[in-house]
Design an enzyme around this catalytic site. Structure first.
Site, PDB file in Angstrom:
ATOM      1  N   TYR A 189       0.827  -1.211   0.000  1.00 21.41           N
ATOM      2  CA  TYR A 189       0.000   0.000   0.000  1.00 21.41           C
ATOM      3  C   TYR A 189       0.865   1.266   0.000  1.00 21.41           C
ATOM      4  CZ  TYR A 189      -4.663  -1.987   0.807  1.00 21.41           C
ATOM      5  OH  TYR A 189      -5.871  -2.619   0.692  1.00 21.41           O
TER       6      TYR A 189
ATOM      7  N   LYS B 222       3.140 -15.359   1.839  1.00 25.10           N
ATOM      8  CA  LYS B 222       3.324 -16.030   0.548  1.00 25.10           C
ATOM      9  C   LYS B 222       4.818 -16.321   0.403  1.00 25.10           C
ATOM     10  CE  LYS B 222       1.743 -17.549  -3.401  1.00 25.10           C
ATOM     11  NZ  LYS B 222       0.813 -18.688  -3.545  1.00 25.10           N
TER      12      LYS B 222
ATOM     13  N   ASP C 266      -3.017 -18.263  -0.052  1.00 24.73           N
ATOM     14  CA  ASP C 266      -4.040 -18.927  -0.878  1.00 24.73           C
ATOM     15  C   ASP C 266      -4.740 -20.020  -0.081  1.00 24.73           C
ATOM     16  OD1 ASP C 266      -1.581 -20.247  -0.910  1.00 24.73           O
ATOM     17  OD2 ASP C 266      -1.649 -20.771  -3.039  1.00 24.73           O
TER      18      ASP C 266
ATOM     19  N   ASP D  18      -6.378  -7.114   3.976  1.00 24.91           N
ATOM     20  CA  ASP D  18      -7.537  -6.452   3.379  1.00 24.91           C
ATOM     21  C   ASP D  18      -8.457  -7.488   2.754  1.00 24.91           C
ATOM     22  OD1 ASP D  18      -9.147  -4.323   2.337  1.00 24.91           O
ATOM     23  OD2 ASP D  18      -8.220  -4.675   0.381  1.00 24.91           O
TER      24      ASP D  18
ATOM     25  N   ASP E  43     -12.292  -9.182   4.418  1.00 26.35           N
ATOM     26  CA  ASP E  43     -13.619  -9.103   3.780  1.00 26.35           C
ATOM     27  C   ASP E  43     -14.240 -10.494   3.702  1.00 26.35           C
ATOM     28  OD1 ASP E  43     -13.479  -6.315   3.262  1.00 26.35           O
ATOM     29  OD2 ASP E  43     -14.482  -6.582   1.327  1.00 26.35           O
TER      30      ASP E  43
HETATM   31  C1  IPM Z   1     -10.390  -1.251   4.112  1.00 26.64           C
HETATM   32  C2  IPM Z   1     -10.541  -0.597   2.770  1.00 26.64           C
HETATM   33  C3  IPM Z   1      -9.359   0.320   2.493  1.00 26.64           C
HETATM   34  C4  IPM Z   1      -8.119  -0.554   2.453  1.00 26.64           C
HETATM   35  C5  IPM Z   1      -9.424   1.187   1.232  1.00 26.64           C
HETATM   36  C6  IPM Z   1     -10.689   1.948   1.103  1.00 26.64           C
HETATM   37  C7  IPM Z   1      -8.242   2.117   1.160  1.00 26.64           C
HETATM   38  O1  IPM Z   1     -10.740  -1.523   1.768  1.00 26.64           O
HETATM   39  O2  IPM Z   1     -10.274  -0.550   5.122  1.00 26.64           O
HETATM   40  O3  IPM Z   1     -10.422  -2.489   4.176  1.00 26.64           O
HETATM   41  O4  IPM Z   1      -7.822  -1.175   1.430  1.00 26.64           O
HETATM   42  O5  IPM Z   1      -7.413  -0.592   3.467  1.00 26.64           O
HETATM   43 MN    MN Z   2     -11.040  -3.553   2.509  1.00 23.36          MN
END
Ligand code: IPM
Ligand code: MN
Ligand code: NAD
Length: 359
Positions: free
Chosen positions: A139, A189, A222, A246, A250
């Site tokens: 990032y 990884k 993975d 990240d 999710d």
């Molecule tokens: C998160 C989001 C952010 C990230 C984005 C919006 C910059 O997806 O907080 O998970 O990738 O960190």
């Molecule tokens: Mn995110």
């Protein structure tokens, strides 16, 4: 308590409003002084100031006890690039506050097992914590560039970690593992990336030197993605880098049926940043449909961090009460099985139950 509130974009303001109202009422009930300042972040800051995270907002954040952030981004600002994107504003405040450890806890209560995309027996017992490195890795790595003639462009980012960056976030993760189930799984990884080989070596060394009482395992990312959706209950604490964290968080968030459930706390500097894992959800913004639970639970994490555990526990009890009562926003509602509620209605129930829990 002096909180900087950055509602941001899309559903950010809708869920932030409910969180602040809830915090205000809880603090009032216990006589805890509670003050907020509000400012723009992300797209709304681009509109107001021409900058997704102006230095004036960073200054306010550094002077606050904590920062509560809704979400940033949306189609209106999607054509912007680089530092002008709403998401860059979020990265800037994370970096400026030095919040290198992002905690994303995923517990799936009994009441949500039916909403999970996994079978009830696969989801049972899931209670994990993702510790995501937040201010380094790909990032932020330099060099990064996009160049060349149209049609023959080249672009790259750099996934870079120093020993110190790995060690400090690993220390946070080991400490949490010690407080929880005593198990840490470090995800990387290392079979391909040299940066992951360093990651693995540093984690292994720290384990031997300071945390040998914690059970450490390593897993390739993975495989970790697969294990998370096959048998999430095997995990206690997951430690991983910025990009992998990240993506995995999710996936982990939806184990309970919706991204609208997962809170986070970003720590490591002197001021913590508390934000839900979800984004601005442009598809449902402005309709009163957003699930406020991720934002409310992020506020509970803030209360814990500000040493108000009694208020945090009451707020979590309020959320649990709403779920037990069968209230669900549209993302989780099932016709004939649950009671459909809007953002406001669900939040109102949470507040009343939280105040009741406080006694
Ligand atoms: C998160 C989001 C952010 C990230 C984005 C919006 C910059 O997806 O907080 O998970 O990738 O960190
Ligand atoms: Mn995110
Ligand atoms: P998103 O998280 O906004 O939405 C993904 C899906 O989940 C959508 O269908 C949305 O309706 C649903 N969803 C998310 N939160 C919900 C909630 N609380 N209640 C009910 N449903 C919810 O991800 P996206 O669509 O990929 O991104 C939209 C914008 O948000 C982009 O600009 C992205 O960069 C940004 N984003 C910001 C953050 C943040 O501010 N921390 C995090 C992720 C994405």
């Amino acid at each position: 308590m002096n909180i900087l509130v950055l509602p941001g974009d899309g559903i950010g303001p809708e869920v932030c409003y409910e969180a602040v109202e809830t915090l205000r009422q809880l603090c009032e009930a216990r006589g805890v002084p509670f003050e907020t300042q509000e400012d723009h972040a992300g797209g709304s800051a681009i509109d107001a100031y021409g900058d997704p995270m102006p230095d004036s907002v960073i200054e306010k954040a550094k002077a606050a006890d904590a920062v509560l952030l809704g979400a940033v981004g949306g189609p209106k600002w999607d054509d912007l690039t680089g530092a002008m994107r709403p998401e860059s504003g979020l990265l800037k405040i994370r970096k400026e506050l030095s919040v290198f450890a992002n905690l994303r806890p995923v517990a799936v209560p009994e009441t949500l097992a039916a909403a999970s995309p996994l079978r009830p027996e696969a989801i049972a017992g899931t209670d994990l914590l993702v510790v995501r490195e937040l201010t380094g890795g790909i990032y932020f790595g330099e060099p990064r560039e996009r160049s060349g003639e149209a049609g023959a462009e080249v672009a790259y980012n750099t996934m870079r970690y120093s020993t110190e960056e790995i060690e400090r976030v690993a220390r946070v993760a080991f400490t949490w593992a010690r407080r929880r189930g005593g198990r840490l799984c470090s995800v990387d990884k290392a079979n391909v990336l040299v940066v992951s080989q360093l990651w693995r070596d540093v984690v292994t060394k720290l384990h031997a030197e300071e945390f040998s009482d914690v059970e450490l395992s390593h897993m390739y990312v993975d495989n970790a993605a697969m294990q998370l959706v096959i048998r999430p209950s095997q995990f206690d604490v997951i430690l991983t880098g910025n990009l992998f964290g990240d993506i995995l968080s999710d996936a982990a968030a939806t184990l309970g049926g919706s991204l609208g459930l997962l809170p986070s706390a970003s720590l490591g500097g002197s001021v913590g940043l508390f934000e839900p894992v979800h984004g601005s959800a442009p598809d449902i913004a402005g309709q009163g449909l957003a699930n406020p639970i991720a934002m409310l639970l992020s506020s509970a994490m803030m209360l814990d961090e500000l040493e108000q555990p009694e208020l945090a526990t009451a707020l979590r009890a309020g959320v649990q009460s709403a779920l037990d009562a069968g209230l669900r926003t549209a993302d989780l509602h099932r016709e004939g099985q649950t009671t459909k509620a809007g953002t406001k209605e669900l939040s109102q129930h949470v507040r009343e139950a939280a105040l009741k829990a406080l006694g």
